[in-house]
Design a protein around this motif. Structure first.
Motif, PDB file in Angstrom:
ATOM      1  N   LYS A 176       0.839  -1.215   0.000  1.00  0.00           N
ATOM      2  CA  LYS A 176       0.000   0.000   0.000  1.00  0.00           C
ATOM      3  C   LYS A 176       0.868   1.256   0.000  1.00  0.00           C
ATOM      4  O   LYS A 176       0.361   2.358  -0.028  1.00  0.00           O
ATOM      5  CB  LYS A 176      -0.850  -0.065   1.276  1.00  0.00           C
ATOM      6  CG  LYS A 176      -2.105   0.698   1.249  1.00  0.00           C
ATOM      7  CD  LYS A 176      -2.845   0.466   2.562  1.00  0.00           C
ATOM      8  CE  LYS A 176      -3.862   1.552   2.798  1.00  0.00           C
ATOM      9  NZ  LYS A 176      -4.421   1.493   4.150  1.00  0.00           N
ATOM     10  N   ARG A 177       2.173   1.075   0.067  1.00  0.00           N
ATOM     11  CA  ARG A 177       3.147   2.174   0.177  1.00  0.00           C
ATOM     12  C   ARG A 177       2.741   3.148   1.285  1.00  0.00           C
ATOM     13  O   ARG A 177       2.529   4.357   1.051  1.00  0.00           O
ATOM     14  CB  ARG A 177       3.290   2.907  -1.157  1.00  0.00           C
ATOM     15  CG  ARG A 177       4.001   2.056  -2.212  1.00  0.00           C
ATOM     16  CD  ARG A 177       5.055   2.882  -2.913  1.00  0.00           C
ATOM     17  NE  ARG A 177       5.872   2.103  -3.821  1.00  0.00           N
ATOM     18  CZ  ARG A 177       7.151   1.786  -3.591  1.00  0.00           C
ATOM     19  NH1 ARG A 177       7.755   2.160  -2.494  1.00  0.00           N
ATOM     20  NH2 ARG A 177       7.830   1.108  -4.473  1.00  0.00           N
ATOM     21  N   PRO A 178       2.625   2.623   2.519  1.00  0.00           N
ATOM     22  CA  PRO A 178       2.147   3.471   3.619  1.00  0.00           C
ATOM     23  C   PRO A 178       3.221   4.456   4.078  1.00  0.00           C
ATOM     24  O   PRO A 178       4.420   4.187   3.950  1.00  0.00           O
ATOM     25  CB  PRO A 178       1.862   2.457   4.733  1.00  0.00           C
ATOM     26  CG  PRO A 178       2.832   1.349   4.487  1.00  0.00           C
ATOM     27  CD  PRO A 178       2.996   1.273   2.985  1.00  0.00           C
ATOM     28  N   ALA A 179       2.773   5.577   4.630  1.00  0.00           N
ATOM     29  CA  ALA A 179       3.714   6.482   5.303  1.00  0.00           C
ATOM     30  C   ALA A 179       3.898   6.025   6.745  1.00  0.00           C
ATOM     31  O   ALA A 179       4.939   6.267   7.351  1.00  0.00           O
ATOM     32  CB  ALA A 179       3.176   7.906   5.261  1.00  0.00           C
ATOM     33  N   LEU A 180       2.849   5.392   7.303  1.00  0.00           N
ATOM     34  CA  LEU A 180       2.914   4.850   8.671  1.00  0.00           C
ATOM     35  C   LEU A 180       2.583   3.360   8.613  1.00  0.00           C
ATOM     36  O   LEU A 180       1.520   2.977   8.111  1.00  0.00           O
ATOM     37  CB  LEU A 180       1.898   5.568   9.574  1.00  0.00           C
ATOM     38  CG  LEU A 180       1.753   5.016  10.993  1.00  0.00           C
ATOM     39  CD1 LEU A 180       3.031   5.189  11.801  1.00  0.00           C
ATOM     40  CD2 LEU A 180       0.579   5.700  11.720  1.00  0.00           C
ATOM     41  N   LEU A 181       3.507   2.550   9.111  1.00  0.00           N
ATOM     42  CA  LEU A 181       3.298   1.096   9.163  1.00  0.00           C
ATOM     43  C   LEU A 181       3.053   0.723  10.626  1.00  0.00           C
ATOM     44  O   LEU A 181       3.884   1.018  11.491  1.00  0.00           O
ATOM     45  CB  LEU A 181       4.551   0.385   8.640  1.00  0.00           C
ATOM     46  CG  LEU A 181       4.555  -1.135   8.709  1.00  0.00           C
ATOM     47  CD1 LEU A 181       3.515  -1.730   7.764  1.00  0.00           C
ATOM     48  CD2 LEU A 181       5.938  -1.684   8.355  1.00  0.00           C
ATOM     49  N   VAL A 182       1.901   0.092  10.897  1.00  0.00           N
ATOM     50  CA  VAL A 182       1.522  -0.259  12.265  1.00  0.00           C
ATOM     51  C   VAL A 182       1.521  -1.787  12.391  1.00  0.00           C
ATOM     52  O   VAL A 182       0.835  -2.472  11.626  1.00  0.00           O
ATOM     53  CB  VAL A 182       0.121   0.309  12.597  1.00  0.00           C
ATOM     54  CG1 VAL A 182      -0.310  -0.092  13.999  1.00  0.00           C
ATOM     55  CG2 VAL A 182       0.098   1.829  12.444  1.00  0.00           C
ATOM     56  N   LEU A 183       2.288  -2.294  13.350  1.00  0.00           N
ATOM     57  CA  LEU A 183       2.445  -3.747  13.500  1.00  0.00           C
ATOM     58  C   LEU A 183       2.100  -4.128  14.934  1.00  0.00           C
ATOM     59  O   LEU A 183       2.754  -3.659  15.879  1.00  0.00           O
ATOM     60  CB  LEU A 183       3.898  -4.152  13.211  1.00  0.00           C
ATOM     61  CG  LEU A 183       4.492  -3.684  11.874  1.00  0.00           C
ATOM     62  CD1 LEU A 183       6.001  -3.917  11.853  1.00  0.00           C
ATOM     63  CD2 LEU A 183       3.837  -4.426  10.730  1.00  0.00           C
ATOM     64  N   ASP A 184       1.062  -4.955  15.108  1.00  0.00           N
ATOM     65  CA  ASP A 184       0.634  -5.329  16.462  1.00  0.00           C
ATOM     66  C   ASP A 184       1.295  -6.650  16.862  1.00  0.00           C
ATOM     67  O   ASP A 184       0.958  -7.704  16.323  1.00  0.00           O
ATOM     68  CB  ASP A 184      -0.899  -5.455  16.503  1.00  0.00           C
ATOM     69  CG  ASP A 184      -1.428  -5.513  17.931  1.00  0.00           C
ATOM     70  OD1 ASP A 184      -0.613  -5.502  18.874  1.00  0.00           O
ATOM     71  OD2 ASP A 184      -2.662  -5.568  18.097  1.00  0.00           O
TER      72      ASP A 184
END
Ligand code: ATP
Length: 233
Positions: free
Chosen positions: A147-155
């Protein structure tokens, strides 16, 4: 530059239980941020508020200056998320998952995901459920990064992985950071897992932020309060 994430008085209540209370944070863009706390500290709740999966009971949360409450499309366009235990659709092949992602996202870079998975020798034709835990984690990561994110969130991405799969997973995250200067927010029970790669720390307990800051400063302050380590530590 706008902060990657800004929360003011953010709270979430389930019935009578406050899972997160009066959480105020300002997390810098371009950093790798560790969200650390024991079971039930409120980590998943905070990450679900950031990614729009939950609506706050009170307060505000912004991602790169965009209101993220209730899953606003503008804010979430910049966010890639890997949920706890990264549940993939086990019956689909990796190639099917890449195609499904493409149909859901305008800015989906399928070639990028295919390249990452080829580098790891993960066969696209294989069913997700037939991959090892480490490979499934890598597929979930590649899908989020496509998705070419600016913020990557990993739980809790490292939970349930063996030491080699953990090392490979963090290498893949850090390669993406180096390539695209993304901001990463990742949770763990254990600070030692993340300390070597993170530059910012948020410590949660009982739904409240106990500590936050640049990791070197926070740990230096903490060591000053608790005294130098001895051989008996
Ligand atoms: P873990 O490390 O075990 O995943 P966590 O730090 O991610 O924990 P949360 O899952 O956010 O913590 O939970 C915070 C608190 O909110 C806990 O007391 C939990 O029992 C409660 N909670 C979480 N989800 C719900 C829900 N859907 N309904 C009721 N209570 C919930």
């Amino acid at each position: 530059m706008k902060p990657a994430l800004e929360a003011k008085g953010l709270g979430k209540r389930y019935g009578a239980t406050w899972a997160l209370r009066d959480c105020s944070l300002c997390l810098p863009a371009g950093s790798v941020i560790a969200l650390v706390g024991p079971n039930g500290a409120g980590k998943t709740t905070l990450l679900h508020l950031v990614t729009g999966l939950l609506r706050p009971t009170q307060g505000t949360v912004e991602v790169f200056g965009q209101d993220a409450r209730g899953g606003s499309a503008e804010a979430l366009a910049h966010v890639g998320f890997v949920a706890q235990e990264h549940p993939l659709y086990q019956g689909f092949s990796v190639a099917d998952l890449l195609r499904m992602g493409r149909s859901l996202n305008l800015h989906w870079d399928r070639a990028l995901a295919e390249r990452r998975l080829a580098e790891l020798d993960i066969p696209l034709a294989k069913r997700a459920g037939a991959l090892s835990g480490g490979q499934q984690a890598q597929v979930a990561l590649a899908l989020a990064l496509a998705k070419r994110p600016a913020l990557l969130v990993l739980d809790e991405p490292l939970a349930n992985l063996d030491p080699i799969a953990r090392r490979d997973f963090m290498r893949a995250v850090m390669a993406a950071v180096a390539e695209d200067q993304i901001t990463v927010l990742l949770s763990s029970h254990v600070i030692a897992d993340l300390e070597p790669v993170c530059d910012w720390l948020v410590l949660l307990n009982h739904g409240t932020v106990q500590l936050t800051g640049a990791i070197d400063d926070v740990l230096a302050d903490h060591r000053m309060l608790t005294g130098p380590r001895t051989g008996a530590d």
